[in-house]
Write a protein that holds these residues in place. Sequence first.
Motif, PDB file in Angstrom:
ATOM      1  N   SER A   1     -33.533  -6.356 -12.239  1.00  0.00           N
ATOM      2  CA  SER A   1     -34.295  -5.108 -12.208  1.00  0.00           C
ATOM      3  C   SER A   1     -35.762  -5.336 -12.546  1.00  0.00           C
ATOM      4  O   SER A   1     -36.096  -5.883 -13.594  1.00  0.00           O
TER       5      SER A   1
ATOM      6  N   SER B   1     -33.801  -2.478  -8.443  1.00  0.00           N
ATOM      7  CA  SER B   1     -33.113  -2.065  -9.665  1.00  0.00           C
ATOM      8  C   SER B   1     -31.962  -3.055  -9.816  1.00  0.00           C
ATOM      9  O   SER B   1     -31.826  -3.980  -9.024  1.00  0.00           O
ATOM     10  N   GLY B   2     -31.127  -2.853 -10.806  1.00  0.00           N
ATOM     11  CA  GLY B   2     -29.987  -3.750 -10.937  1.00  0.00           C
ATOM     12  C   GLY B   2     -28.917  -3.493  -9.897  1.00  0.00           C
ATOM     13  O   GLY B   2     -27.993  -4.271  -9.753  1.00  0.00           O
TER      14      GLY B   2
END
Length: 384
Positions: free
Chosen positions: A93, A227-228
């Motif tokens: 992220s 993002s993750g």
Amino acid sequence: MAVLKLFGMLLFCGLLSPSQEVLSGLSCAVSPGAMQNVLSEAILQNGLLQQHLQGLVLPNIMSEGGLLNSPTSITGLHLVKVRRPKLSVVLLSGIGVQLSIAAKLELSGDCLVGLLSELIDILVDVRITANIKCTNYEAGTVQVVFEDCLCILGAVKIKLLSGLLTLSVNEIVLRQLTAALPALLCPVLEIVVNLVNIQLLGTLNAVIPVGTAGTIHYQLASLPFTSGLFLGMDLDGAVKQVGGTIIPHDSSPSALPPLLDKLLVLALRQSFLNAVLSLLIQTPPQTFTCTPEVVSAAAPRLVPGRCPACRGTSPLSIKLTLGGSPLLFLEDNKASVELSVLIQVFAKRSDGAILTLLLLKADLALNVHLSIVGGRLMLGLSLG
């Protein structure tokens, strides 16, 4: 049926930097699984990694021996094959992509133990892990940054034809390969990643013809972001008529929907599609002559195809002219197109003059069925 080719490949949207989930015209969110599939095909399945590792030559491995061991030298050690390579991707992220490749390297060379010379085969497990970022966005391109490369060796299997392999030789081989391989493998992987980046970014900077009416030019609009859970990117789509005139469209921010169980989500702004439709639906005026058969079938009580009060005129004709640009409206689970049509009923007099009998403006509502076939967005229109 109107057809718009959006992407051939939606690939290395991958390199990363924080951003907002917004886009000018087009935007996408890509899951780690989709990225893994794309990169695995580009790096492994297409043989790119094997090709660049094929010329790998390792330094000679030397051992002076000891009281119980003969001197040993391994020369001409080179890569024979990359076995069972497997690629995995982790999204970091706000940082980028962590790329890992695990494989078995089959090495071969000449081994001299004492006075006995023979071939030696070495099979070594390796895992290469590196972080990939991108920076310096300019005119639809980004610069790849390859960093923090780590190469870890696992099990090592050594095979001599004679089978005369001492434990000390096994330790020497492992020790020297551990020292030499990371310095050789990491630069090769960096070269491969840069080549893939050039190849795949080229698919995100393309000019697509829309029939003979114009083109759509799309390219990266900013640095991709992560993002993750997903990697996102914005594309800037310019819709141009023949001659280079750009059809404007609203490029205000547009939020991406969640990926959920999808590999990829692509968002198209309604205003962008309207600009495209204005190219796709450019129908010239259509004129139909009302033959007696046509008029009788439509309204059998009318005098077929003639204007009794219009002496010396030809049969009636109907002319349909598209007025203005079509408008696409997107709603939840529904899409429609509104068209404005000018309907003219006329006859030609014997002197060639046009006698207009009826002039009517009609607003038509068309139902739109959206589908994706062969990498193309299909818009099927039917009268509502």
